[in-house]
Design a protein around this motif. Structure first.
Motif, PDB file in Angstrom:
ATOM      1  N   ARG A  80      15.850  12.290  23.379  1.00 21.01           N
ATOM      2  CA  ARG A  80      16.688  12.418  22.172  1.00 21.01           C
ATOM      3  C   ARG A  80      17.322  13.808  22.052  1.00 21.01           C
ATOM      4  O   ARG A  80      17.532  14.320  20.947  1.00 21.01           O
ATOM      5  CB  ARG A  80      15.874  12.075  20.920  1.00 21.01           C
ATOM      6  CG  ARG A  80      15.471  10.590  20.920  1.00 21.01           C
ATOM      7  CD  ARG A  80      14.364  10.262  19.965  1.00 21.01           C
ATOM      8  NE  ARG A  80      14.710  10.575  18.600  1.00 21.01           N
ATOM      9  CZ  ARG A  80      13.805  10.837  17.648  1.00 21.01           C
ATOM     10  NH1 ARG A  80      12.521  10.827  17.947  1.00 21.01           N
ATOM     11  NH2 ARG A  80      14.182  11.088  16.426  1.00 21.01           N
ATOM     12  N   GLY A  81      17.570  14.418  23.201  1.00 23.26           N
ATOM     13  CA  GLY A  81      18.322  15.677  23.208  1.00 23.26           C
ATOM     14  C   GLY A  81      17.571  16.858  22.632  1.00 23.26           C
ATOM     15  O   GLY A  81      18.170  17.886  22.309  1.00 23.26           O
ATOM     16  N   ARG A  82      16.251  16.733  22.493  1.00 23.19           N
ATOM     17  CA  ARG A  82      15.491  17.856  21.929  1.00 23.19           C
ATOM     18  C   ARG A  82      15.076  18.830  23.027  1.00 23.19           C
ATOM     19  O   ARG A  82      14.692  18.403  24.115  1.00 23.19           O
ATOM     20  CB  ARG A  82      14.230  17.351  21.220  1.00 23.19           C
ATOM     21  CG  ARG A  82      14.610  16.539  20.011  1.00 23.19           C
ATOM     22  CD  ARG A  82      13.495  16.406  19.043  1.00 23.19           C
ATOM     23  NE  ARG A  82      14.062  15.792  17.840  1.00 23.19           N
ATOM     24  CZ  ARG A  82      13.348  15.327  16.833  1.00 23.19           C
ATOM     25  NH1 ARG A  82      12.058  15.426  16.862  1.00 23.19           N
ATOM     26  NH2 ARG A  82      13.932  14.794  15.789  1.00 23.19           N
ATOM     27  N   ILE A  83      15.113  20.095  22.696  1.00 27.30           N
ATOM     28  CA  ILE A  83      14.693  21.107  23.667  1.00 27.30           C
ATOM     29  C   ILE A  83      13.189  20.938  23.906  1.00 27.30           C
ATOM     30  O   ILE A  83      12.424  20.758  22.950  1.00 27.30           O
ATOM     31  CB  ILE A  83      14.989  22.528  23.141  1.00 27.30           C
ATOM     32  CG1 ILE A  83      16.501  22.696  22.947  1.00 27.30           C
ATOM     33  CG2 ILE A  83      14.429  23.595  24.069  1.00 27.30           C
ATOM     34  CD1 ILE A  83      16.910  23.976  22.243  1.00 27.30           C
ATOM     35  N   GLN A  84      12.792  20.971  25.174  1.00 28.23           N
ATOM     36  CA  GLN A  84      11.363  20.808  25.470  1.00 28.23           C
ATOM     37  C   GLN A  84      10.613  22.104  25.216  1.00 28.23           C
ATOM     38  O   GLN A  84      11.081  23.170  25.606  1.00 28.23           O
ATOM     39  CB  GLN A  84      11.183  20.385  26.923  1.00 28.23           C
ATOM     40  CG  GLN A  84      10.820  18.920  26.992  1.00 28.23           C
ATOM     41  CD  GLN A  84      10.637  18.439  28.409  1.00 28.23           C
ATOM     42  OE1 GLN A  84      10.496  19.222  29.350  1.00 28.23           O
ATOM     43  NE2 GLN A  84      10.655  17.138  28.562  1.00 28.23           N
ATOM     44  N   ASP A 103      22.397  21.270  14.877  1.00 26.55           N
ATOM     45  CA  ASP A 103      23.479  22.047  15.484  1.00 26.55           C
ATOM     46  C   ASP A 103      22.810  23.220  16.200  1.00 26.55           C
ATOM     47  O   ASP A 103      22.363  24.179  15.567  1.00 26.55           O
ATOM     48  CB  ASP A 103      24.430  22.549  14.382  1.00 26.55           C
ATOM     49  CG  ASP A 103      25.476  23.519  14.930  1.00 26.55           C
ATOM     50  OD1 ASP A 103      25.518  23.715  16.171  1.00 26.55           O
ATOM     51  OD2 ASP A 103      26.234  24.094  14.120  1.00 26.55           O
ATOM     52  N   LYS A 124      22.366  27.068  27.740  1.00 26.21           N
ATOM     53  CA  LYS A 124      22.053  25.641  27.785  1.00 26.21           C
ATOM     54  C   LYS A 124      21.610  25.151  29.167  1.00 26.21           C
ATOM     55  O   LYS A 124      20.666  24.372  29.281  1.00 26.21           O
ATOM     56  CB  LYS A 124      23.272  24.830  27.324  1.00 26.21           C
ATOM     57  CG  LYS A 124      22.873  23.695  26.420  1.00 26.21           C
ATOM     58  CD  LYS A 124      24.079  23.075  25.781  1.00 26.21           C
ATOM     59  CE  LYS A 124      23.647  22.305  24.557  1.00 26.21           C
ATOM     60  NZ  LYS A 124      24.674  22.119  23.600  1.00 26.21           N
ATOM     61  N   THR A 153      15.423  23.316  29.258  1.00 23.07           N
ATOM     62  CA  THR A 153      15.042  21.943  29.613  1.00 23.07           C
ATOM     63  C   THR A 153      15.066  21.102  28.341  1.00 23.07           C
ATOM     64  O   THR A 153      14.507  21.497  27.317  1.00 23.07           O
ATOM     65  CB  THR A 153      13.615  21.915  30.215  1.00 23.07           C
ATOM     66  OG1 THR A 153      13.580  22.871  31.255  1.00 23.07           O
ATOM     67  CG2 THR A 153      13.267  20.538  30.757  1.00 23.07           C
ATOM     68  N   PHE A 154      15.728  19.956  28.427  1.00 26.67           N
ATOM     69  CA  PHE A 154      15.800  19.053  27.272  1.00 26.67           C
ATOM     70  C   PHE A 154      14.935  17.827  27.520  1.00 26.67           C
ATOM     71  O   PHE A 154      14.815  17.343  28.642  1.00 26.67           O
ATOM     72  CB  PHE A 154      17.256  18.630  27.016  1.00 26.67           C
ATOM     73  CG  PHE A 154      18.073  19.740  26.424  1.00 26.67           C
ATOM     74  CD1 PHE A 154      18.265  19.819  25.057  1.00 26.67           C
ATOM     75  CD2 PHE A 154      18.620  20.733  27.236  1.00 26.67           C
ATOM     76  CE1 PHE A 154      18.994  20.867  24.504  1.00 26.67           C
ATOM     77  CE2 PHE A 154      19.348  21.780  26.694  1.00 26.67           C
ATOM     78  CZ  PHE A 154      19.546  21.845  25.323  1.00 26.67           C
ATOM     79  N   SER A 193      24.371  24.898  18.686  1.00 31.14           N
ATOM     80  CA  SER A 193      25.442  25.479  19.494  1.00 31.14           C
ATOM     81  C   SER A 193      25.176  26.957  19.797  1.00 31.14           C
ATOM     82  O   SER A 193      25.753  27.508  20.738  1.00 31.14           O
ATOM     83  CB  SER A 193      26.795  25.300  18.790  1.00 31.14           C
ATOM     84  OG  SER A 193      26.706  25.767  17.475  1.00 31.14           O
ATOM     85  N   ASP A 207      24.414  27.581  23.325  1.00 30.97           N
ATOM     86  CA  ASP A 207      25.398  27.118  24.327  1.00 30.97           C
ATOM     87  C   ASP A 207      25.388  27.953  25.612  1.00 30.97           C
ATOM     88  O   ASP A 207      25.451  27.410  26.705  1.00 30.97           O
ATOM     89  CB  ASP A 207      26.817  27.102  23.725  1.00 30.97           C
ATOM     90  CG  ASP A 207      27.048  25.821  22.933  1.00 30.97           C
ATOM     91  OD1 ASP A 207      26.149  24.938  22.979  1.00 30.97           O
ATOM     92  OD2 ASP A 207      28.092  25.699  22.257  1.00 30.97           O
ATOM     93  N   ALA A 250      21.552  15.516  11.791  1.00 30.09           N
ATOM     94  CA  ALA A 250      21.490  15.907  13.202  1.00 30.09           C
ATOM     95  C   ALA A 250      21.435  17.427  13.281  1.00 30.09           C
ATOM     96  O   ALA A 250      21.704  18.134  12.308  1.00 30.09           O
ATOM     97  CB  ALA A 250      22.730  15.391  13.922  1.00 30.09           C
TER      98      ALA A 250
END
Ligand SMILES: Cc1cc2nc3c(=O)[nH]c(=O)nc-3n(C[C@H](O)[C@H](O)[C@H](O)COP(=O)(O)OP(=O)(O)OC[C@H]3O[C@@H](n4cnc5c(N)ncnc54)[C@H](O)[C@@H]3O)c2cc1C
Ligand code: SF4
Ligand code: SF4
Length: 595
Positions: free
Chosen positions: A546-550, A530, A538, A542-543, A532, A535, A528
């Motif tokens: 599956r939590g990926r940054i667009q 990290d 954040k 825009t995400f 952070s 942060d 996965a």
């Protein structure tokens, strides 16, 4: 004049009553079974590689679009159209066809007053001979090129099972040229390669023994040829048109051959990068993995001042801290990186962005930032006992091995996972056990059954050759701990992995369980990210799924100065990282020029 000369014209009259030698009406005469008539093509087997078009000396073949057939991986979507005003029926196109889809029916009669009718797409345009099985087809076992690869030398299992020496030995000049000779230059590989490398072109350079030209072609799209020449996932080879009737070309080993022959000290001269004009702008890069290195290389060539911030002590990312040395020697990573350094790229190691340097500082001090921070957190099975101190993550152990740290190795080890990372740690442990205990006792197990393991077949075969046990098709249930010590891994037979909706939802046969004995367990079921270090920004990012940054096609996030690529966006393999880094470099250049 003799009497014979006078009478001669009248002797011809005698032939009037003889059987004619020529055919009066050819339309009713059948051609011989192997006669080369109009072409036929099995358009579902044809991949539109264009090799037929390439070989035709009369330019009688054109690859054209056909309705309802789109390009896809390994298929250009085009199909050959033949111009019978030019075709001389030599059948070279049939002899060279990589899929054997093209043939010639024995039908040779076609009457039409419209010349356009004599240009058509066999197999697509309705013709009466489309189902004709007679005619000229390539015979089995007959090919204009060799269908077998030149064999690659590698260390035998007994020579490699205690050592981290590189196991693949590389081509000699003679071998490389022989292998390069097999390429039909169709370019179907280029479309599939994520970096769209000029594969047929660098293969041609090998054939011509012009390796400097080969190096120039490699660097147009890939600044890590020593790395990729060894461990690339070589998607190009899976679509190589020779794969349809023989072995695909050894594209990866040919790339390695070019880079291996040229010392790094000559690169700048060959690649004409001795004098780069600086443009006065600065770009910060987070992470010295393939994505960051690729972005740095192309930005440096464009004149940017580039500085890479890296948490580890050396560059390469997962290629150094994940991939074992027997597959990729560190000196080869160094060779690729040394050239990038020689372009003026600066490195700051031992620096975690987000901890040692805030991302906001990079924003202030640089004109743009590219982050390629990879997937560095291991995922746990979370079965009971998985919090025991002798349960490790594969990537943590592989990193320790790369640092030369001695790992607290047990005599009996079980690895949970069936992918290539699992095979890397299994084979690493096998070597370390062999060195330390003189024998191997490591078992890798995974949910997937034999034959559908995610690892490459060759990895599984080689792990077994090195005396590791691979026992797939089991799901972990519990890590058995007695008196504080790990005793084994209890598993149940895996019946299926995905449910009817295609979601990951494994089901087990609880009547069929067993225990793999072990003193130590290694989990290798995925990684996965990290991020952070983002942060503080954040809420502005825009995400996507599956939590990926667009990001845009240029790998630009919705915060304009921040570009992101590599494993955290796409992949996960080195060549995607390289392609992402290259596109991001162009995107950054576009963005900064437009400011
Ligand atoms: C064991 C193993 C085997 C693999 N085998 C293959 C293979 O055979 N072929 C293949 O193509 N791919 C393979 N891969 C995958 C491949 O290594 C990755 O896809 C590739 O390295 C991704 O490149 P990247 O630049 O996105 O990330 P990475 O290579 O992960 O690099 C990211 C870098 O960023 C650094 N970093 C992270 N966070 C920070 C921070 N906050 N501040 C500063 N630095 C930071 C990391 O230390 C790292 O150096 C393998 C991976 C593993 C783990
Ligand atoms: S060589 Fe064969 S496979 Fe390739 S385009 Fe021509 S007919 Fe199709
Ligand atoms: S390597 Fe294979 S796919 Fe690529 S050009 Fe050569 S023959 Fe075609």
């Amino acid at each position: 004049m003799s009497l014979k000369d006078v009478l001669m014209p009248f002797t011809a009259w005698g032939n009037l009553f003889k059987e004619p030698v020529t055919v009066k009406d050819s339309r009713n005469v059948e051609a011989a079974p192997r006669y080369r008539g109009f072409h036929v093509n099995d358009v579902d087997t044809c991949i539109g590689c264009g090799t037929c078009e390439e070989i035709c000396q009369n330019a009688a073949i054109d690859l054209v679009e056909v309705a309802g057939r789109d390009a896809k991986e390994g298929d250009s979507g085009l199909r050959p159209m033949i111009d019978y005003g030019r075709c001389c029926w030599c059948a070279l196109c049939v002899d060279v066809c990589t899929t054997r889809s093209l043939g010639m029916s024995n039908e040779y009669k076609w009457v039409s007053s419209d010349p356009e009718d004599f240009r058509f797409v066999p197999g697509v345009d309705e013709k009466s001979w489309n189902d004709n099985n007679k005619g000229y087809f390539k015979m089995d076992g007959y090919d204009l090129y060799s269908t077998e690869r030149v064999e690659m030398g590698e260390l035998h299992p007994e020579e490699r099972d205690k050592s981290f020496v590189e196991m693949i030995q590389g081509f000699s000049k003679e071998q490389a040229q022989k292998e390069a000779d097999r390429c039909v230059a169709c370019g179907i590989c280029t479309a599939t390669c994520p970096a769209h490398m000029g594969i047929p072109q660098y293969i041609e350079a090998i054939r011509n023994d012009d390796l400097e030209e080969g190096l120039r072609i490699l660097y147009e799209t890939n600044p890590l040829p020593e790395i990729c020449g060894r461990i690339c996932t070589h998607k190009c080879e899976t679509v190589c048109s020779l794969n349809h009737k023989g072995d695909p070309l050894s594209i990866r080993w040919l790339k390695r051959y070019i880079a291996d022959q040229i010392p790094e000290s000559k690169y700048k001269e060959i690649l004409e990068t001795e004098n780069i004009t600086k443009n006065g702008k600065k770009v910060a890069i987070v992470g010295a993995g393939p994505a960051g290195l690729s972005a740095a290389h192309y930005l440096a060539l464009m004149g940017y001042e580039v500085k890479i911030f890296e948490v580890q002590e050396a560059p390469g990312g997962m290629t150094r801290y994940g991939i074992p040395e027997y597959r990729l020697p560190y000196e080869m990573i160094d060779k690729d990186v040394d050239y990038i350094k020689s372009l003026g790229v600066e490195f700051q190691f031992g620096t975690r962005v987000g901890v040692d340097v805030p991302l906001e500082t990079l924003e202030k001090e640089f004109d743009a930032v590219f982050a390629g921070t990879g997937l560095h957190l291991g995922r746990s099975t979370r079965v009971p006992g998985s919090d025991h101190k002798r349960v490790y993550q594969a990537i943590d152990l592989l990193r320790d091995v790369s640092y030369g740290k001695e790992i607290d190795l047990a005599e009996k080890v079980v690895v949970v996972g069936g992918g290539n990372v699992a095979m890397d740690i299994t084979r690493t442990i096998a070597r370390l056990q062999n060195k330390k205990f003189g024998k191997v006792n490591v078992t890798a197990t995974c949910l997937e059954a034999e034959g559908s393991m995610p690892a490459d077949d060759e990895e599984v075969i080689e792990a077994r050759e090195e005396n590791a046990t691979i026992d797939p098709g089991w799901g972990p249930q519990e890590i058995i701990v007695e008196n504080g010590e790990i005793k084994g891994l209890k598993v149940a037979k895996c019946l299926r992995i995905f449910d009817d909706e295609g979601r990951f939802n494994p089901s087990m046969d609880m009547e069929n369980q067993k225990v793999f004995e072990a003193d130590m367990i290694v989990e290798s079921i995925g990684q996965a990210m990290d991020i952070s270090y983002t942060d503080n920004i954040k809420e502005k990012l825009t995400f996507g799924p599956r939590g990926r940054i667009q990001v845009s096609p240029d790998f630009q996030s919705n915060i304009p100065w921040l570009f992101i690529g590599g494993d955290i966006i796409q992949g996960p393999d080195v060549i995607h990282g390289i392609a992402n880094g290259h596109k991001a470099a162009k995107g950054i250049d576009k963005f900064l020029k437009s400011k």
